[in-house]
Write a protein that holds these residues in place. Sequence first.
Motif, PDB file in Angstrom:
ATOM      1  N   SER A 185       0.903  -1.198  -0.096  1.00 54.17           N
ATOM      2  CA  SER A 185       0.055  -0.085  -0.046  1.00 54.17           C
ATOM      3  C   SER A 185       0.665   1.239  -0.082  1.00 54.17           C
ATOM      4  O   SER A 185       1.908   1.314   0.625  1.00 54.17           O
ATOM      5  CB  SER A 185      -0.904  -0.126   1.222  1.00 54.17           C
ATOM      6  OG  SER A 185      -1.713   1.052   1.312  1.00 54.17           O
ATOM      7  N   TYR A 186       0.348   2.310  -0.527  1.00 53.68           N
ATOM      8  CA  TYR A 186       0.936   3.707  -0.485  1.00 53.68           C
ATOM      9  C   TYR A 186      -0.168   4.546  -0.242  1.00 53.68           C
ATOM     10  O   TYR A 186      -1.510   4.326  -0.835  1.00 53.68           O
ATOM     11  CB  TYR A 186       1.409   4.141  -1.795  1.00 53.68           C
ATOM     12  CG  TYR A 186       1.733   5.734  -1.773  1.00 53.68           C
ATOM     13  CD1 TYR A 186       3.236   5.969  -1.296  1.00 53.68           C
ATOM     14  CD2 TYR A 186       0.945   6.569  -2.351  1.00 53.68           C
ATOM     15  CE1 TYR A 186       3.516   7.354  -1.565  1.00 53.68           C
ATOM     16  CE2 TYR A 186       1.392   7.903  -2.394  1.00 53.68           C
ATOM     17  CZ  TYR A 186       2.590   8.217  -1.810  1.00 53.68           C
ATOM     18  OH  TYR A 186       2.790   9.503  -1.701  1.00 53.68           O
ATOM     19  N   ASP A 187      -0.230   5.411   0.907  1.00 55.23           N
ATOM     20  CA  ASP A 187      -1.157   5.945   1.453  1.00 55.23           C
ATOM     21  C   ASP A 187      -0.696   7.647   1.785  1.00 55.23           C
ATOM     22  O   ASP A 187      -0.287   7.702   3.018  1.00 55.23           O
ATOM     23  CB  ASP A 187      -2.191   5.525   2.411  1.00 55.23           C
ATOM     24  CG  ASP A 187      -3.480   6.292   2.753  1.00 55.23           C
ATOM     25  OD1 ASP A 187      -3.600   7.451   2.019  1.00 55.23           O
ATOM     26  OD2 ASP A 187      -4.077   5.758   3.486  1.00 55.23           O
ATOM     27  N   THR A 188      -0.372   8.444   0.979  1.00 53.03           N
ATOM     28  CA  THR A 188      -0.035   9.713   1.457  1.00 53.03           C
ATOM     29  C   THR A 188      -0.730  10.946   0.657  1.00 53.03           C
ATOM     30  O   THR A 188      -0.932  10.698  -0.619  1.00 53.03           O
ATOM     31  CB  THR A 188       1.551   9.802   1.315  1.00 53.03           C
ATOM     32  OG1 THR A 188       2.013   8.919   1.969  1.00 53.03           O
ATOM     33  CG2 THR A 188       2.164  11.127   1.588  1.00 53.03           C
TER      34      THR A 188
ATOM     35  N   THR B 167      -4.047   7.143  -2.541  1.00 47.80           N
ATOM     36  CA  THR B 167      -3.910   5.799  -2.245  1.00 47.80           C
ATOM     37  C   THR B 167      -3.894   4.832  -3.299  1.00 47.80           C
ATOM     38  O   THR B 167      -4.382   4.781  -4.232  1.00 47.80           O
ATOM     39  CB  THR B 167      -5.267   5.500  -1.390  1.00 47.80           C
ATOM     40  OG1 THR B 167      -5.195   6.568  -0.489  1.00 47.80           O
ATOM     41  CG2 THR B 167      -4.966   4.089  -0.687  1.00 47.80           C
TER      42      THR B 167
ATOM     43  N   ASN C 175      -3.462   0.494  -3.651  1.00 44.15           N
ATOM     44  CA  ASN C 175      -3.404  -0.746  -2.829  1.00 44.15           C
ATOM     45  C   ASN C 175      -3.375  -2.058  -3.764  1.00 44.15           C
ATOM     46  O   ASN C 175      -4.200  -1.848  -4.737  1.00 44.15           O
ATOM     47  CB  ASN C 175      -4.521  -0.911  -2.038  1.00 44.15           C
ATOM     48  CG  ASN C 175      -4.444   0.129  -0.776  1.00 44.15           C
ATOM     49  OD1 ASN C 175      -3.621   0.336  -0.060  1.00 44.15           O
ATOM     50  ND2 ASN C 175      -5.707   0.876  -0.674  1.00 44.15           N
TER      51      ASN C 175
END
Length: 155
Positions: A48-51, A55, A57
């Motif tokens: 995951s990347y969430d910034t 996002t 996933n």
Amino acid sequence: MKKLIILSLLAVGLTNCKNITKEQGTKEEKEIMATKESQSLLALGCYSYDTNNNTVNIEITGIQNGVTGKLTYTLDGKDRNSGVFTGHLNGDKLIGEYSFMSEGIQSKREVAFLVKADQLIEGYGELNEDGTAFVDKNNISYTSAMPLTKTDCNK
């Protein structure tokens, strides 16, 4: 004398057959080992990347007969899209097809990731005219500023 010559030829022939079989077995074993090494780079589970309201996933659900998973992009200012990933791991490169639904329309496009430690780094490159596939898979640049990191799927 004829028997000696025939026996000698048979012995040489059998030895050559053994060597060919041994070489083929070694080649097959190397291919199996390479496949196992590739699979060990990628683990089942979530990345995951969430910034900054972006996002991405991917949940890897299968790695035995190709790589399968669920992929979702929620990017700031763009419509969310979610779908299925099916692809293959070749060394440290994961390349496959992403079939997704966006704005009520079913679409497909090719995506690529570099597998690096516990991260997946998305790759970018020149696409064909309709934007669905890479023109040259050997010329993909893995420079995404949004690396997906292995994480707990229950997050």
